[in-house]
Every structure is written in structure tokens, then in C-alpha cells.
Write a protein that holds these residues in place. Structure first.
Motif, short mmCIF file in Angstrom:
data_model
loop_
_atom_site.label_atom_id
_atom_site.label_comp_id
_atom_site.label_asym_id
_atom_site.label_seq_id
_atom_site.Cartn_x
_atom_site.Cartn_y
_atom_site.Cartn_z
N GLY A 32 3.14 68.27 40.79
CA GLY A 32 4.45 68.29 40.14
C GLY A 32 4.60 67.06 39.28
N PHE A 33 5.44 67.15 38.26
CA PHE A 33 5.62 66.02 37.34
C PHE A 33 7.08 65.61 37.35
N MET A 34 7.40 64.65 38.21
CA MET A 34 8.75 64.13 38.33
C MET A 34 8.80 62.77 37.63
N TRP A 35 9.68 62.66 36.66
CA TRP A 35 9.76 61.43 35.88
C TRP A 35 10.47 60.29 36.60
N CYS A 36 11.38 60.62 37.53
CA CYS A 36 12.25 59.58 38.06
C CYS A 36 13.00 60.07 39.30
N PRO A 37 13.61 59.15 40.06
CA PRO A 37 14.38 59.56 41.23
C PRO A 37 15.54 60.48 40.92
N GLU A 38 16.02 60.49 39.67
CA GLU A 38 17.09 61.41 39.30
C GLU A 38 16.61 62.86 39.29
N GLY A 39 15.32 63.07 39.32
CA GLY A 39 14.78 64.43 39.40
C GLY A 39 14.50 65.08 38.07
N VAL A 40 14.27 64.30 37.01
CA VAL A 40 13.89 64.88 35.72
C VAL A 40 12.47 65.42 35.85
N ASP A 41 12.33 66.74 35.72
CA ASP A 41 11.06 67.42 35.93
C ASP A 41 10.47 67.78 34.56
N GLU A 42 9.21 67.41 34.35
CA GLU A 42 8.57 67.68 33.07
C GLU A 42 8.50 69.17 32.77
N ALA A 43 8.46 70.00 33.80
CA ALA A 43 8.42 71.45 33.59
C ALA A 43 9.63 71.92 32.80
N GLU A 44 10.74 71.22 32.95
CA GLU A 44 11.97 71.58 32.23
C GLU A 44 12.22 70.64 31.05
N ALA A 45 11.95 69.35 31.23
CA ALA A 45 12.27 68.38 30.18
C ALA A 45 11.31 68.48 28.98
N ARG A 46 10.04 68.77 29.25
CA ARG A 46 9.03 68.94 28.20
C ARG A 46 8.98 67.74 27.24
N LEU A 47 9.05 66.55 27.81
CA LEU A 47 9.00 65.34 26.99
C LEU A 47 7.62 65.13 26.37
N LEU A 48 6.60 65.67 27.00
CA LEU A 48 5.24 65.53 26.47
C LEU A 48 4.88 66.60 25.46
N GLY A 49 5.74 67.60 25.31
CA GLY A 49 5.43 68.70 24.42
C GLY A 49 4.39 69.62 25.02
N ALA A 50 3.81 70.47 24.22
CA ALA A 50 2.77 71.39 24.68
C ALA A 50 1.50 70.60 24.95
N VAL A 51 0.94 70.75 26.15
CA VAL A 51 -0.24 69.98 26.52
C VAL A 51 -1.50 70.83 26.65
N GLU A 52 -1.39 72.12 26.53
CA GLU A 52 -2.56 72.99 26.69
C GLU A 52 -3.64 72.62 25.67
N GLY A 53 -4.85 72.40 26.17
CA GLY A 53 -5.97 72.07 25.31
C GLY A 53 -6.00 70.63 24.83
N LYS A 54 -5.08 69.78 25.30
CA LYS A 54 -5.01 68.40 24.84
C LYS A 54 -5.62 67.46 25.88
N ASP A 55 -6.10 66.32 25.37
CA ASP A 55 -6.63 65.26 26.22
C ASP A 55 -5.48 64.33 26.60
N VAL A 56 -5.24 64.20 27.90
CA VAL A 56 -4.08 63.46 28.39
C VAL A 56 -4.52 62.36 29.35
#
Length: 253
Positions: A32-56
Motif C-alpha cells: 500500500g502507498f500511504m503518504w502520511c498519518p492523515e491517510g492520503v493514499d496514492e491509489a486515490e491521490a495519484r500524486l505520482l501520476g501514471a507509473v506503469e512502465g516507468k522506472d521508479v
């Protein structure tokens, strides 16, 4: 050579990784990708944008929960942490889930990667609050990102420094200057630092990002969500209704 801050925090995380994973592992989730104790989840926030096929690259990955989630979204992920014990937990979760993430032990101030190796870099409370030379980290991130790459990182909101790290009423009254940049240090009986956390003001972070050659494109200050009653150290519903607890910076290379 590791700085005094890096040595102290490697020691602290090696000694506290087991307790940390027991206390927070369920909230973080194995993948899971939780950004912070407030519970911002990358699955919903999408701060990283589309990551498929990218080097991270994940910086300060702990047990690599975020990287494991990214791998399920088609990213080619590499993760590192300064703590060997945290990486042992990553290996444990790999075996339990069957989702294997390549991890290595490294210091964020000197990244062991070639120039332009990654499309995206991320750090959820990893390394950035603990390093003595954040400009070195940001400059290194800029170096390993491809042109137009994205770096997103979360840290304790700078305003929290002026308040006690207390989830209750005491944590609502400022007891120190926001502008006092003296690090918080714990030491052993011989005076050797065993834990170090550094304070930068919001202006400091903006200036450091600019000095590194990165461009700040977004700043998120998550509000405490309704129905979220989990306390994490000084983060709590009480404080979260009054003060921002986290700052999330999005930058481009």
C-alpha cells in the motif's frame, strides 16, 4: 562516510524497526502507498501520476510497502533505506506476499545510481526529515531523474515544530519558535547522538528545492479526514482539526 545524523538514525531505525512495523504495519499495508498519518493514499491521490512502465525510485523505503504497491501498478521499482533491519522486514513481506521488490541499503545523501536512471522518485516520510544536508539529497534526486521526471516527498509539516509532539490538548499550544532550527537530538550516556530530526521552515524547503534545480509544482497540506480516528505519535484527530500535520511537495526535474 555517513554524517552524524545518518549514523544516529541508522542505529535508531535498526533498533526500532520491529516495533514500528508491529504498530504501523496494518495501517501501511504490505502493498500500500500511504503518504502520511492523515491517510492520503496514492491509489486515490495519484500524486505520482501514471507509473506503469516507468522506472521508479523510493527513498527511505522502510519495509518497501509503497514500492510493493507501485510494482502492482506496473512500475519498475528500486527502493533503498539506511536501516538494515527495515530491509529485513521488506524481505519478510516479500516472502509472505510473493511480491518481491529489489532493495538495497544506502544513504540518501549519496545515491548509488547513474545519472538519469529514473522517471519518478518518491519518499513518504523517508530520509528527508532526518538528513543533515537536504540540499545534497535533492541535488542527488535531480541527478538521477530523467528530464521532466517527478519527485514527490512528504515530511512533517514545518508548523508542527513550534508545538509539543503530543496528540492531546498540550499539543495545541506553541512552546517554541517556528524559526528555531535547532535539531531534535536524542543521545546515549556518552553524548553520542542516537536519533536526530531536523527542522526546516516552509520557506527553507522551497528555497532548497529551487537551489537543487528542481521545480516545485505543487504543495499539499492534507486536512484531517472525517471518520479517521487513528493516533500516530503527535498526529491525532484533535490536532488535525487545528493544525496541518504533513506537507507533501511535488517537484519536476
Amino acid at each position: 562516510m555517513l554524517s552524524a545524523s545518518s549514523r544516529a538514525n541508522r542505529f535508531w531505525w535498526d533498533g526500532n524497526a520491529d516495533e514500528y512495523q508491529v504498530e504501523h504495519g496494518e495501517f501501511l499495508r504490505d502493498a500500500g502507498f500511504m503518504w502520511c498519518p492523515e491517510g492520503v493514499d496514492e491509489a486515490e491521490a495519484r500524486l505520482l501520476g501514471a507509473v506503469e512502465g516507468k522506472d521508479v525510485l523510493e527513498i527511505g523505503c522502510g519495509a518497501a510497502q509503497c514500492s510493493r504497491w507501485l510494482s502492482t501498478r506496473g512500475a519498475r521499482v528500486v527502493a533503498f533505506d539506511i536501516s538494515h533491519r527495515q530491509l529485513r522486514h521488506s524481505q519478510r513481506i516479500d516472502l509472505e506476499t510473493g511480491l518481491r521488490v529489489p532493495v538495497l541499503q544506502a544513504d540518501a545523501e549519496s545515491l548509488p545510481f547513474r545519472d538519469g536512471a529514473f522517471d519518478v522518485a518518491c519518499s513518504a516520510f523517508g530520509a528527508m526529515p532526518f538528513v543533515a544536508a537536504p540540499l545534497s539529497v535533492l541535488t542527488e534526486v535531480k541527478r538521477v531523474l530523467r528530464r521532466g521526471g517527478r519527485f514527490v516527498f512528504s515530511v512533517s509539516h514545518p508548523i508542527r515544530w513550534a508545538f509539543p509532539d503530543d496528540p492531546g490538548e498540550r499539543g495545541l499550544t506553541s512552546d517554541r519558535s517556528y524559526f528555531d532550527r535547532t535539531p531534535y537530538v536524542e543521545a546515549d550516556d556518552d553524548g553520542t547522538p542516537t536519533y536526530v530530526e531536523h527542522h526546516r521552515t516552509m520557506g527553507d524547503w522551497v528555497g532548497l528545492i529551487a537551489a537543487s534545480g528542481l521545480t516545485l509544482t505543487s504543495l499539499m497540506e492534507p486536512e484531517w479526514p472525517d471518520g479517521h480516528d487513528r493516533v500516530w505519535g503527535g498526529w491525532s484527530p484533535l490536532r488535525g482539526r487545528h493544525l496541518p500535520g504533513t506537507a507533501i511537495f511535488t517537484c519536476s526535474a
